[in-house]
Design a protein around this motif. Structure first.
Motif, PDB file in Angstrom:
ATOM      1  N   PHE A   1       0.798  -1.226   0.000  1.00  0.00           N
ATOM      2  CA  PHE A   1       0.000   0.000   0.000  1.00  0.00           C
ATOM      3  C   PHE A   1       0.836   1.283   0.000  1.00  0.00           C
ATOM      4  N   PRO A   2       1.919   1.397   0.775  1.00  0.00           N
ATOM      5  CA  PRO A   2       2.713   2.627   0.737  1.00  0.00           C
ATOM      6  C   PRO A   2       3.332   2.912  -0.638  1.00  0.00           C
ATOM      7  N   PHE A   3       3.381   1.917  -1.509  1.00  0.00           N
ATOM      8  CA  PHE A   3       3.940   2.084  -2.851  1.00  0.00           C
ATOM      9  C   PHE A   3       2.849   2.224  -3.917  1.00  0.00           C
ATOM     10  N   PHE A   4       1.596   2.343  -3.472  1.00  0.00           N
ATOM     11  CA  PHE A   4       0.454   2.470  -4.374  1.00  0.00           C
ATOM     12  C   PHE A   4       0.335   3.942  -4.782  1.00  0.00           C
ATOM     13  N   ALA A   5       0.811   4.251  -5.966  1.00  0.00           N
ATOM     14  CA  ALA A   5       0.937   5.649  -6.396  1.00  0.00           C
ATOM     15  C   ALA A   5      -0.349   6.469  -6.280  1.00  0.00           C
ATOM     16  N   PRO A   6      -1.532   5.902  -6.587  1.00  0.00           N
ATOM     17  CA  PRO A   6      -2.754   6.714  -6.501  1.00  0.00           C
ATOM     18  C   PRO A   6      -3.021   7.326  -5.120  1.00  0.00           C
ATOM     19  N   MET A   7      -2.424   6.760  -4.062  1.00  0.00           N
ATOM     20  CA  MET A   7      -2.685   7.319  -2.732  1.00  0.00           C
ATOM     21  C   MET A   7      -2.036   8.684  -2.536  1.00  0.00           C
ATOM     22  N   TYR A   8      -1.106   9.037  -3.394  1.00  0.00           N
ATOM     23  CA  TYR A   8      -0.408  10.316  -3.249  1.00  0.00           C
ATOM     24  C   TYR A   8      -0.974  11.403  -4.172  1.00  0.00           C
ATOM     25  N   ILE A   9      -1.995  11.074  -4.943  1.00  0.00           N
ATOM     26  CA  ILE A   9      -2.537  12.003  -5.939  1.00  0.00           C
ATOM     27  C   ILE A   9      -3.819  12.642  -5.421  1.00  0.00           C
ATOM     28  N   PRO A  10      -3.817  13.963  -5.235  1.00  0.00           N
ATOM     29  CA  PRO A  10      -5.030  14.649  -4.775  1.00  0.00           C
ATOM     30  C   PRO A  10      -6.190  14.427  -5.752  1.00  0.00           C
ATOM     31  N   GLY A  11      -7.372  14.268  -5.195  1.00  0.00           N
ATOM     32  CA  GLY A  11      -8.553  14.035  -6.018  1.00  0.00           C
ATOM     33  C   GLY A  11      -8.966  12.580  -6.059  1.00  0.00           C
ATOM     34  N   ASN A  12      -8.022  11.672  -5.800  1.00  0.00           N
ATOM     35  CA  ASN A  12      -8.365  10.258  -5.748  1.00  0.00           C
ATOM     36  C   ASN A  12      -9.072   9.936  -4.437  1.00  0.00           C
ATOM     37  N   ARG A  13      -9.938   8.950  -4.499  1.00  0.00           N
ATOM     38  CA  ARG A  13     -10.624   8.438  -3.309  1.00  0.00           C
ATOM     39  C   ARG A  13     -10.326   6.955  -3.189  1.00  0.00           C
ATOM     40  N   ILE A  14      -9.791   6.541  -2.050  1.00  0.00           N
ATOM     41  CA  ILE A  14      -9.438   5.146  -1.820  1.00  0.00           C
ATOM     42  C   ILE A  14     -10.232   4.634  -0.635  1.00  0.00           C
ATOM     43  N   ILE A  15     -10.975   3.550  -0.853  1.00  0.00           N
ATOM     44  CA  ILE A  15     -11.762   2.946   0.213  1.00  0.00           C
ATOM     45  C   ILE A  15     -11.169   1.566   0.503  1.00  0.00           C
ATOM     46  N   ILE A  16     -10.700   1.383   1.713  1.00  0.00           N
ATOM     47  CA  ILE A  16     -10.087   0.125   2.119  1.00  0.00           C
ATOM     48  C   ILE A  16     -11.108  -0.653   2.937  1.00  0.00           C
ATOM     49  N   HIS A  17     -11.498  -1.801   2.426  1.00  0.00           N
ATOM     50  CA  HIS A  17     -12.527  -2.627   3.054  1.00  0.00           C
ATOM     51  C   HIS A  17     -11.878  -3.801   3.789  1.00  0.00           C
ATOM     52  N   GLY A  18     -12.426  -4.160   4.919  1.00  0.00           N
ATOM     53  CA  GLY A  18     -11.939  -5.309   5.666  1.00  0.00           C
ATOM     54  C   GLY A  18     -12.801  -5.549   6.883  1.00  0.00           C
ATOM     55  N   CYS A  19     -12.540  -6.665   7.569  1.00  0.00           N
ATOM     56  CA  CYS A  19     -13.352  -7.036   8.725  1.00  0.00           C
ATOM     57  C   CYS A  19     -12.640  -6.831  10.056  1.00  0.00           C
ATOM     58  N   HIS A  20     -11.375  -6.441  10.039  1.00  0.00           N
ATOM     59  CA  HIS A  20     -10.624  -6.266  11.271  1.00  0.00           C
ATOM     60  C   HIS A  20     -10.824  -4.866  11.847  1.00  0.00           C
ATOM     61  N   ALA A  21     -11.056  -4.796  13.141  1.00  0.00           N
ATOM     62  CA  ALA A  21     -11.234  -3.510  13.809  1.00  0.00           C
ATOM     63  C   ALA A  21      -9.961  -2.664  13.749  1.00  0.00           C
ATOM     64  N   GLN A  22      -8.788  -3.321  13.610  1.00  0.00           N
ATOM     65  CA  GLN A  22      -7.512  -2.610  13.613  1.00  0.00           C
ATOM     66  C   GLN A  22      -7.043  -2.246  12.208  1.00  0.00           C
ATOM     67  N   LEU A  23      -7.936  -2.269  11.225  1.00  0.00           N
ATOM     68  CA  LEU A  23      -7.554  -2.068   9.827  1.00  0.00           C
ATOM     69  C   LEU A  23      -6.816  -0.738   9.629  1.00  0.00           C
ATOM     70  N   GLU A  24      -7.416   0.358  10.051  1.00  0.00           N
ATOM     71  CA  GLU A  24      -6.779   1.663   9.857  1.00  0.00           C
ATOM     72  C   GLU A  24      -5.485   1.765  10.670  1.00  0.00           C
ATOM     73  N   GLU A  25      -5.501   1.261  11.875  1.00  0.00           N
ATOM     74  CA  GLU A  25      -4.307   1.302  12.728  1.00  0.00           C
ATOM     75  C   GLU A  25      -3.137   0.576  12.078  1.00  0.00           C
TER      76      GLU A  25
END
Length: 221
Positions: free
Chosen positions: A19-43
């Motif tokens: 994920f840290p190497f996923f270029a779209p995350m650094y481009i303003p205007g993009n929207r990234i939705i990360i789906h998962g079942c773990h409560a600690q996903l964002e952490e």
């Protein structure tokens, strides 16, 4: 600007480190939705981008990043597709995903161990895979490894993949999460053995198409 949906099976580093190497995350205007079942996903995502682990902090992302905690075994309508996660046997809990459109179904099932001595759990998996057009399956080990030396390591085998997919009436099986020490020759032999197993065990039901996944593979449903 685009919207990207990312589905996380579990929080082990080998499934997060891209994920840290996923270029779209650094481009303003993009929207990234990360789906998962773990409560600690964002952490977990933030942690791996924190010094001294990574030189670029999570706060430097230009895109809008959202986290969606899903409920297992409940369909979620996402971008025109019903997505259903289900718990799998793996250390730290892993979740497989079923993607259902109007007329096609795809299963993504990685880091999951299927034990032959647990028939109820096997039948639950068969129901989850039922009539899928494509199953992407963790076939890291041989059957001998999966039931002996590497039992309880959280991965499955090509033979179990065939057994489950035949019972579920699946159309196509993609073997993946290959054992890292296997070279192309070994993977080709594994594919041939899996196809032969499918052939001699299919009985009167339609043939199960078996392929071996590789980087860049595109499967037309």
């Amino acid at each position: 600007p685009q919207t990207y949906h990312i589905f996380i099976s579990h929080l082990h580093w080998d499934h997060l480190m891209g994920f840290p190497f996923f270029a779209p995350m650094y481009i303003p205007g993009n929207r990234i939705i990360i789906h998962g079942c773990h409560a600690q996903l964002e952490e977990a995502i933030r942690l791996q981008m924190r010094a001294p682990c990574f030189p670029v902090d999570y706060s430097q992302a230009g895109a809008s990043i959202e986290f969606d905690q899903m409920t297992p075994d409940k369909p979620h309508f996402i971008a025109g597709i019903n997505v259903t996660p289900t718990l799998q046997l793996h250390a730290g809990d892993s979740y497989g995903y079923r993607f259902d459109s109007v007329d096609k179904s795809v299963i993504y099932s990685t880091d999951s161990e299927h034990k032959l001595d647990q028939p109820e759990e096997m039948q639950r998996t068969v129901r989850f895979f039922a009539k899928a057009d494509l199953v992407i399956f963790d076939a890291m080990y041989s059957l001998a490894e999966a039931v002996s030396v590497k039992a309880d390591w959280g991965h499955s085998s090509n033979m179990v993949a065939v057994e489950i997919c035949q019972a579920a009436g699946v159309k196509r099986l993609a073997l993946f999460h290959h054992e890292p020490i296997h070279d192309d020759k070994q993977l080709s032999r594994l594919l041939a053995e899996t196809r032969r197993l499918e052939e001699i065990t299919r009985g009167d039901q339609p043939a199960l198409d078996v392929l071996s996944a590789y980087d860049g593979l595109i499967v037309d449903l």
